[in-house]
Write a protein that holds these residues in place. Structure first.
Motif, PDB file in Angstrom:
ATOM      1  N   THR A 105      26.600  14.429   0.799  1.00  0.00           N
ATOM      2  CA  THR A 105      26.923  13.232   1.574  1.00  0.00           C
ATOM      3  C   THR A 105      28.163  12.588   0.969  1.00  0.00           C
ATOM      4  O   THR A 105      28.374  12.630  -0.253  1.00  0.00           O
ATOM      5  CB  THR A 105      25.778  12.208   1.571  1.00  0.00           C
ATOM      6  N   VAL A 106      28.960  12.007   1.838  1.00  0.00           N
ATOM      7  CA  VAL A 106      30.178  11.314   1.414  1.00  0.00           C
ATOM      8  C   VAL A 106      30.066   9.861   1.857  1.00  0.00           C
ATOM      9  O   VAL A 106      29.783   9.584   3.034  1.00  0.00           O
ATOM     10  CB  VAL A 106      31.429  11.978   2.020  1.00  0.00           C
ATOM     11  N   GLN A 107      30.270   8.963   0.906  1.00  0.00           N
ATOM     12  CA  GLN A 107      30.067   7.535   1.171  1.00  0.00           C
ATOM     13  C   GLN A 107      31.208   6.737   0.552  1.00  0.00           C
ATOM     14  O   GLN A 107      31.826   7.185  -0.419  1.00  0.00           O
ATOM     15  CB  GLN A 107      28.735   7.082   0.556  1.00  0.00           C
ATOM     16  N   PRO A 108      31.497   5.561   1.073  1.00  0.00           N
ATOM     17  CA  PRO A 108      32.538   4.736   0.464  1.00  0.00           C
ATOM     18  C   PRO A 108      32.124   4.293  -0.941  1.00  0.00           C
ATOM     19  O   PRO A 108      30.954   4.033  -1.202  1.00  0.00           O
ATOM     20  CB  PRO A 108      32.662   3.538   1.406  1.00  0.00           C
ATOM     21  N   MET A 109      33.099   4.244  -1.838  1.00  0.00           N
ATOM     22  CA  MET A 109      32.871   3.787  -3.209  1.00  0.00           C
ATOM     23  C   MET A 109      33.031   2.281  -3.272  1.00  0.00           C
ATOM     24  O   MET A 109      34.098   1.753  -2.941  1.00  0.00           O
ATOM     25  CB  MET A 109      33.876   4.457  -4.154  1.00  0.00           C
ATOM     26  N   LEU A 110      31.967   1.604  -3.645  1.00  0.00           N
ATOM     27  CA  LEU A 110      32.059   0.166  -3.855  1.00  0.00           C
ATOM     28  C   LEU A 110      32.520  -0.040  -5.293  1.00  0.00           C
ATOM     29  O   LEU A 110      31.754   0.157  -6.236  1.00  0.00           O
ATOM     30  CB  LEU A 110      30.711  -0.504  -3.598  1.00  0.00           C
ATOM     31  N   MET A 144      30.337  11.109  -3.745  1.00  0.00           N
ATOM     32  CA  MET A 144      29.721  12.319  -3.174  1.00  0.00           C
ATOM     33  C   MET A 144      28.374  12.552  -3.867  1.00  0.00           C
ATOM     34  O   MET A 144      28.278  12.435  -5.092  1.00  0.00           O
ATOM     35  CB  MET A 144      30.643  13.520  -3.356  1.00  0.00           C
ATOM     36  N   LYS A 145      27.349  12.887  -3.057  1.00  0.00           N
ATOM     37  CA  LYS A 145      26.008  13.124  -3.604  1.00  0.00           C
ATOM     38  C   LYS A 145      25.441  14.416  -3.026  1.00  0.00           C
ATOM     39  O   LYS A 145      25.748  14.788  -1.889  1.00  0.00           O
ATOM     40  CB  LYS A 145      25.060  11.975  -3.247  1.00  0.00           C
ATOM     41  N   ILE A 146      24.566  15.046  -3.800  1.00  0.00           N
ATOM     42  CA  ILE A 146      23.864  16.222  -3.303  1.00  0.00           C
ATOM     43  C   ILE A 146      22.968  15.835  -2.135  1.00  0.00           C
ATOM     44  O   ILE A 146      22.365  14.748  -2.127  1.00  0.00           O
ATOM     45  CB  ILE A 146      23.049  16.897  -4.436  1.00  0.00           C
ATOM     46  N   ARG A 200      37.329  18.207  -3.234  1.00  0.00           N
ATOM     47  CA  ARG A 200      37.044  19.652  -3.260  1.00  0.00           C
ATOM     48  C   ARG A 200      36.405  20.048  -4.594  1.00  0.00           C
ATOM     49  O   ARG A 200      35.412  20.783  -4.637  1.00  0.00           O
ATOM     50  CB  ARG A 200      38.329  20.442  -3.035  1.00  0.00           C
ATOM     51  N   GLU A 201      36.977  19.564  -5.688  1.00  0.00           N
ATOM     52  CA  GLU A 201      36.443  19.897  -7.006  1.00  0.00           C
ATOM     53  C   GLU A 201      35.026  19.346  -7.179  1.00  0.00           C
ATOM     54  O   GLU A 201      34.141  20.020  -7.710  1.00  0.00           O
ATOM     55  CB  GLU A 201      37.369  19.327  -8.082  1.00  0.00           C
ATOM     56  N   ALA A 202      34.789  18.112  -6.702  1.00  0.00           N
ATOM     57  CA  ALA A 202      33.468  17.525  -6.799  1.00  0.00           C
ATOM     58  C   ALA A 202      32.450  18.307  -5.968  1.00  0.00           C
ATOM     59  O   ALA A 202      31.303  18.496  -6.397  1.00  0.00           O
ATOM     60  CB  ALA A 202      33.505  16.067  -6.329  1.00  0.00           C
ATOM     61  N   PHE A 203      32.851  18.770  -4.798  1.00  0.00           N
ATOM     62  CA  PHE A 203      31.943  19.542  -3.950  1.00  0.00           C
ATOM     63  C   PHE A 203      31.491  20.801  -4.678  1.00  0.00           C
ATOM     64  O   PHE A 203      30.295  21.113  -4.738  1.00  0.00           O
ATOM     65  CB  PHE A 203      32.638  19.903  -2.634  1.00  0.00           C
ATOM     66  N   ARG A 204      32.456  21.529  -5.272  1.00  0.00           N
ATOM     67  CA  ARG A 204      32.113  22.771  -5.975  1.00  0.00           C
ATOM     68  C   ARG A 204      31.198  22.488  -7.162  1.00  0.00           C
ATOM     69  O   ARG A 204      30.218  23.200  -7.408  1.00  0.00           O
ATOM     70  CB  ARG A 204      33.396  23.479  -6.433  1.00  0.00           C
ATOM     71  N   SER A 205      31.500  21.426  -7.899  1.00  0.00           N
ATOM     72  CA  SER A 205      30.702  21.090  -9.074  1.00  0.00           C
ATOM     73  C   SER A 205      29.268  20.714  -8.692  1.00  0.00           C
ATOM     74  O   SER A 205      28.303  21.182  -9.312  1.00  0.00           O
ATOM     75  CB  SER A 205      31.356  19.926  -9.825  1.00  0.00           C
ATOM     76  N   ILE A 206      29.124  19.889  -7.669  1.00  0.00           N
ATOM     77  CA  ILE A 206      27.785  19.449  -7.257  1.00  0.00           C
ATOM     78  C   ILE A 206      26.952  20.628  -6.791  1.00  0.00           C
ATOM     79  O   ILE A 206      25.764  20.751  -7.152  1.00  0.00           O
ATOM     80  CB  ILE A 206      27.901  18.375  -6.152  1.00  0.00           C
ATOM     81  N   MET A 207      27.536  21.515  -5.996  1.00  0.00           N
ATOM     82  CA  MET A 207      26.774  22.656  -5.479  1.00  0.00           C
ATOM     83  C   MET A 207      26.327  23.573  -6.617  1.00  0.00           C
ATOM     84  O   MET A 207      25.195  24.076  -6.626  1.00  0.00           O
ATOM     85  CB  MET A 207      27.617  23.425  -4.469  1.00  0.00           C
ATOM     86  N   ALA A 208      27.220  23.779  -7.609  1.00  0.00           N
ATOM     87  CA  ALA A 208      26.870  24.650  -8.727  1.00  0.00           C
ATOM     88  C   ALA A 208      25.772  24.026  -9.590  1.00  0.00           C
ATOM     89  O   ALA A 208      24.815  24.699  -9.998  1.00  0.00           O
ATOM     90  CB  ALA A 208      28.120  24.940  -9.569  1.00  0.00           C
ATOM     91  N   ALA A 210      20.164  15.880 -11.607  1.00  0.00           N
ATOM     92  CA  ALA A 210      20.732  17.190 -11.277  1.00  0.00           C
ATOM     93  C   ALA A 210      22.254  17.187 -11.322  1.00  0.00           C
ATOM     94  O   ALA A 210      22.881  18.151 -10.859  1.00  0.00           O
ATOM     95  CB  ALA A 210      20.255  17.621  -9.888  1.00  0.00           C
ATOM     96  N   LYS A 211      22.845  16.124 -11.903  1.00  0.00           N
ATOM     97  CA  LYS A 211      24.302  15.956 -11.911  1.00  0.00           C
ATOM     98  C   LYS A 211      24.852  16.068 -10.497  1.00  0.00           C
ATOM     99  O   LYS A 211      25.910  16.668 -10.251  1.00  0.00           O
ATOM    100  CB  LYS A 211      24.960  16.985 -12.830  1.00  0.00           C
ATOM    101  N   GLY A 212      24.094  15.467  -9.578  1.00  0.00           N
ATOM    102  CA  GLY A 212      24.429  15.572  -8.161  1.00  0.00           C
ATOM    103  C   GLY A 212      25.140  14.367  -7.604  1.00  0.00           C
ATOM    104  O   GLY A 212      25.119  14.162  -6.372  1.00  0.00           O
ATOM    105  N   VAL A 213      25.760  13.559  -8.448  1.00  0.00           N
ATOM    106  CA  VAL A 213      26.483  12.382  -7.989  1.00  0.00           C
ATOM    107  C   VAL A 213      27.864  12.362  -8.645  1.00  0.00           C
ATOM    108  O   VAL A 213      27.978  12.480  -9.874  1.00  0.00           O
ATOM    109  CB  VAL A 213      25.736  11.072  -8.344  1.00  0.00           C
ATOM    110  N   GLN A 214      28.903  12.243  -7.827  1.00  0.00           N
ATOM    111  CA  GLN A 214      30.283  12.134  -8.318  1.00  0.00           C
ATOM    112  C   GLN A 214      30.888  10.853  -7.760  1.00  0.00           C
ATOM    113  O   GLN A 214      30.862  10.623  -6.549  1.00  0.00           O
ATOM    114  CB  GLN A 214      31.119  13.342  -7.864  1.00  0.00           C
ATOM    115  N   LEU A 215      31.437  10.026  -8.663  1.00  0.00           N
ATOM    116  CA  LEU A 215      31.919   8.694  -8.283  1.00  0.00           C
ATOM    117  C   LEU A 215      33.441   8.632  -8.258  1.00  0.00           C
ATOM    118  O   LEU A 215      34.130   9.426  -8.909  1.00  0.00           O
ATOM    119  CB  LEU A 215      31.380   7.651  -9.274  1.00  0.00           C
ATOM    120  N   ASN A 216      33.935   7.644  -7.495  1.00  0.00           N
ATOM    121  CA  ASN A 216      35.346   7.244  -7.546  1.00  0.00           C
ATOM    122  C   ASN A 216      36.299   8.404  -7.297  1.00  0.00           C
ATOM    123  O   ASN A 216      37.277   8.614  -8.026  1.00  0.00           O
ATOM    124  CB  ASN A 216      35.651   6.581  -8.899  1.00  0.00           C
TER     125      ASN A 216
END
Length: 891
Positions: A581-586, A531-533, A558-566, A544-550
């Motif tokens: 944005t939501v993308q497949p994790m390679l 997930m990315k901002i 849900r938790e990643a969405f809240r964290s990225i927005m904050a 901006a800590k706007g990337v959450q992996l795996n």
């Protein structure tokens, strides 16, 4: 304007010195004195209303009062007088002017306004100008010294051009010491009119010039410069010292590429693409100037070092190693010959240490052996003064031996007073001599690099397995919509859509504006996800800590969405957050790369390739190149990086799909060729995995462009607009299109199919095969300068060329010589007429004035074709051949 008007400046029959004066300290006196002292072979007319006679010459009150033809006016009066003097030049029919006067743009706003008036007056009259603020011009062949320099250069075949008058005088002073000669010595000044491109074109056509050295502070007319340099560097070495390496314009870059592709790196890439050797210091410029004046181009890396002391030999070997080279391994035959003439305790290796008691005779015998050794292409001969040595006699002995040899030879006479006479002997004999081994090796490396670069530029690029296709309309719509909405930064999904339109592989990217949207998107994409901002205002997402992996579960999403927005709100409270944005994790990748483009203010778009990921700007392992790219140029771009070694396979990592990477670089190149609106573009990272590639993050910056494609480029791309499928007289349909570099194998096949008669009609001599240099010249053309069409037929045997028609233009692209060759079994079927007509149409479109060509009297088909297409046909004086001409200025 035509570069042929430059003859008025560089080959005048009569020169007027405006501002000539008997006052010895004045510039007007120095110019007149130099013309007289140099024994200029033409007429000299001093002009000054306050004097009647100077240096025994009649002085005229004005240019108009001379009453005789004048080609060149050298203007030494204050710059405010120059516009009026140019009007006098126009009235007197003077075609060239050297404006020595300073006080133009370097003096500020008032000077800029004066230069505008000068340019307007010159353009209106068709007068070519060197300067203002210049030292002047020397042509040693004519004994023309139209400068205020202290000395006249020695005659030679080296041309030197400099924006700095001080550099000119320094080079001149050193050249007299080193006995280096020049054909032309040009101080170009402010380049109000005549610039580097003009002079490279002009000097490239002069058989009296063997090589060209440039000192550049800034360039103008970049496309003309690149066209001229690419054409001339193939036949004459060009060496440049470009001052101003500091990086000042990259601090506000919106992308990794913008930060990495600094202006000086772009100059490096441009010079390399043009086949120019770039040096870094004045000392290196001196050394290269000496080398080109005295030595043939190195024929290979086979370097031997001959020395009478071990230390300098080791220094020379170390210097070679610093450039990734080694002394050549001596063959058993060479070793045996050396054993026969050297003491038993010689080094028995290369460097060849012939010991401190080496006599002139020992030096001579060793050099004789090395000259005859086939493995040796370059010789470094070192002497240090020792009590048993004789530097002067050794130099004399070697000069007689080395004269006229085709090897590249460099001498290093190390020391002070003991070796000065030996150095003078080598200089007088035209053999380069240096004070240290490092300088000699460095000079050799520059010229060897030039030779290698010429080889690479003349290599034939392999064709892609199939023709690449692009969705240009879709990309155009996407860019237009973004600019219409005032968006100058595409979002990640928009950037990826643009890349996908040009066939660059991207990963699936879903946009979500809420937690529930994000969970639904993750289900569509498939876990695990990234997930990315999603915001135009946050360009570097990781900062901006706007990337959450795996992310593997709904709750993770849900938790990643809240964290990225904050985190995004805290990082930039003013940012317009569009969601995530939501993308497949390679989960595995073999390599992380960066690909990108930046629109340079001078050279237009450049392509970047290198090591990618979050450490891109720290590692700085990247190279850049100018578009357009083909497979060979794409390979050269990759080879210039350290990561390329990894991409070929490293330990447990498989090799990357380099052919796919070639294709992606070519597709990226075509994208920035087609759309000048793209100012910056990042693909970081491009992941290489399992033989494939995927752009998992992308960023594109846009701006409206005042220039349409392809005029935003400095290298003309392949003109696909001229491609057409055409039916010829027999009813067969053929593809008529401009020639491509990849056509070289087809051109060889065409040549091999021709009868001896057809070959003789084309070349006026037997040509058994097309050598690589000729093949490169025929296929790797400058589409701004030359025109060449091929007729292609696809049959059961594959694709073949039926014929070629080409126009070879002069440097100013006003006149062109034509040539046509058609496969024997397709002559008389309309192929030649079709291809030559297409050439003529393009020539008219470009504003060419005249097309001409010589035809043998036996070539009745070509004579008939010429008459059919409107060429006049006349006998060449004192020859049995015919000249065909067509004036394109007529309707």
């Amino acid at each position: 304007m035509s570069i042929h008007n430059l003859d008025k400046i560089f080959r005048p029959e009569a020169v007027a010195v405006v501002g000539a004066t008997p006052r010895v300290a004045a510039v007007g006196y120095a110019v007149l004195h130099n013309l007289l002292k140099g024994e200029f072979e033409g007429k000299i007319y001093p002009v000054n209303p306050h004097h009647k006679e100077i240096e025994g010459l009649e002085v005229y009150p004005s240019l108009g009062s001379i009453g005789k033809p004048v080609d060149l006016a050298v203007i030494t009066t204050p710059i405010r007088t120059v516009p009026g003097i140019l009007q006098e030049c126009a009235a007197a029919g003077i075609g060239g002017a050297i404006v020595v006067s300073a006080g133009g743009k370097e003096a500020g706003t008032e000077g800029l306004a004066l230069e505008a008036k000068i340019k307007e007056a010159a353009d209106r009259a068709g007068i070519r100008i060197v300067g203002p603020n210049c030292l002047g011009v020397v042509n040693t062949d004519l004994k023309l010294n139209a400068t205020f320099a202290s000395h006249m250069p020695l005659p030679g075949k080296l041309a030197f051009i400099s924006q700095s008058g001080a550099i000119c005088t320094a080079i001149l002073d050193l050249s007299l010491k080193e006995q280096n000669g020049f054909s032309y010595f040009v101080s170009i000044g402010s380049m109000l009119d005549v610039d580097f491109g003009d002079l490279i074109n002009y000097l490239g056509d002069d058989p009296g010039v063997s090589s060209i050295v440039l000192y550049i502070e800034n360039l103008s007319h970049f496309r003309k410069f690149m066209s001229a340099a690419r054409a001339v560097s193939r036949i004459k070495p060009i060496v440049v010292l470009k001052s101003g390496r500091s990086e000042a314009g990259i601090r506000a870059a919106a992308s990794h590429t913008g930060a990495l592709a600094g202006s000086d790196a772009v100059y490096d890439a441009a010079f390399k693409r043009a086949g120019i050797v770039r040096v870094n210091t004045i000392e290196e410029l001196f050394d290269c100037a000496e080398l080109m004046a005295k030595q043939p181009r190195p024929q290979g890396p086979g370097t031997v070092i001959i020395t009478n002391a071990g230390g300098p030999g080791v220094m020379a070997a170390d210097a070679l190693a610093a450039y990734g080279m080694e002394p050549v391994a001596l063959s058993p035959e060479t070793m045996s010959k050396l054993d026969a003439i050297l003491p038993p305790y010689w080094s028995r290796n290369n460097p060849i240490d012939i010991l401190g008691d080496a006599s002139p005779e020992r030096y001579r015998k060793v050099v004789e052996v090395c000259i005859s050794a086939p493995e040796i292409k370059t010789m470094i001969i070192i002497m240090t003064p020792q009590s048993m040595s004789d530097p002067t006699t050794t130099a004399l002995s070697l000069c007689t031996l080395l004269k006229g040899k085709r090897l590249s030879i460099y001498t290093v006479w190390m020391g002070g007073g003991d070796v000065e006479q030996g150095q003078e002997i080598f200089n007088a004999a035209g053999i380069p001599t240096y004070e240290t081994p490092e300088r000699a090796i460095r000079a050799f490396h520059y010229m060897y690099s030039y030779a290698r670069n010429m080889e690479m530029l003349q290599q034939i690029p392999p064709a892609l397995p199939e023709e690449l296709r692009y969705d240009q309309p879709g990309a155009k719509t996407l860019i237009a919509e973004a600019l219409n909405q005032g968006h100058h930064l595409l979002t990640e999904p928009e950037s990826k859509a643009l890349l996908a339109a040009y066939g660059i592989p991207v990963n699936q990217t879903e946009v979500a504006v809420s937690e529930d949207d994000a969970v639904d998107a993750a289900h569509r994409v498939g876990y695990p996800v990234v997930m990315k901002i999603h915001s135009r205002d946050i360009t570097h997402k990781s900062d901006a800590k706007g990337v959450q992996l795996n992310l593997k579960h709904d709750e993770d999403v849900r938790e990643a969405f809240r964290s990225i927005m904050a985190e995004a709100a805290a990082y930039n409270p003013q940012a317009n957050i569009l969601g995530v944005t939501v993308q497949p994790m390679l989960e595995r990748q073999d390599y992380e790369l960066i690909l990108g483009s930046k629109k340079d203010a001078d050279f237009g778009p450049v392509i970047l390739f290198g090591m990618g990921g979050i450490l891109t700007e720290v590692l700085k392992d990247q190279s850049i190149a100018l578009p357009p790219l083909n497979r060979l140029l794409a390979l050269r771009l990759m080879e210039s990086t350290r990561v390329y070694q990894l991409l070929q396979g490293y330990r447990n990592r498989p090799a990357a799909n380099l052919e796919l990477l070639d294709e992606i670089l070519i597709r990226l190149s075509q994208l920035v060729v087609d759309f000048p609106e793209i100012t910056e573009l990042d693909i970081n990272p491009l992941l290489m995995v399992d033989g494939g590639a995927c752009a998992v993050d992308a960023r594109v910056c846009l701006a409206p462009s005042e220039v349409a494609s392809p005029m935003h480029l400095v290298i003309s791309p392949y003109p696909s607009q001229y491609e057409a499928v055409v039916e010829i007289q027999t009813g067969v349909k053929i593809l008529a299109r401009p020639i491509k570099p990849e056509d070289a194998p087809l051109l060889i096949e065409l040549h091999n199919s021709l009868s001896p008669t057809s070959i003789y009609f084309r070349f006026f001599r037997p040509v058994k095969s097309l050598p690589s240099e000729m093949l490169a010249r025929f296929t790797q053309i400058d589409y701004d300068r030359d025109v060449a069409f091929v007729g292609l037929l696809q049959d059961e045997e594959g694709q073949k060329i039926l014929g070629v028609a080409r126009l070879m233009a002069d440097p100013d692209v006003t006149r062109a010589e034509f040539a046509v060759v058609i496969r024997d079994d397709w002559q008389g079927k309309g192929v030649g007429a079709l291809l030559l007509e297409k050439c003529i149409c393009v020539a008219r479109e470009r504003g060419m004035q005249l097309i001409w060509g010589h035809v043998l009297p036996e070539n009745i088909n070509m004579l008939a074709l010429g008459r059919k297409l409107g060429f006049s046909v006349k006998r060449v004086p004192e020859s049995s051949n015919y000249e065909l001409r067509i004036d394109l200025t007529r309707a």
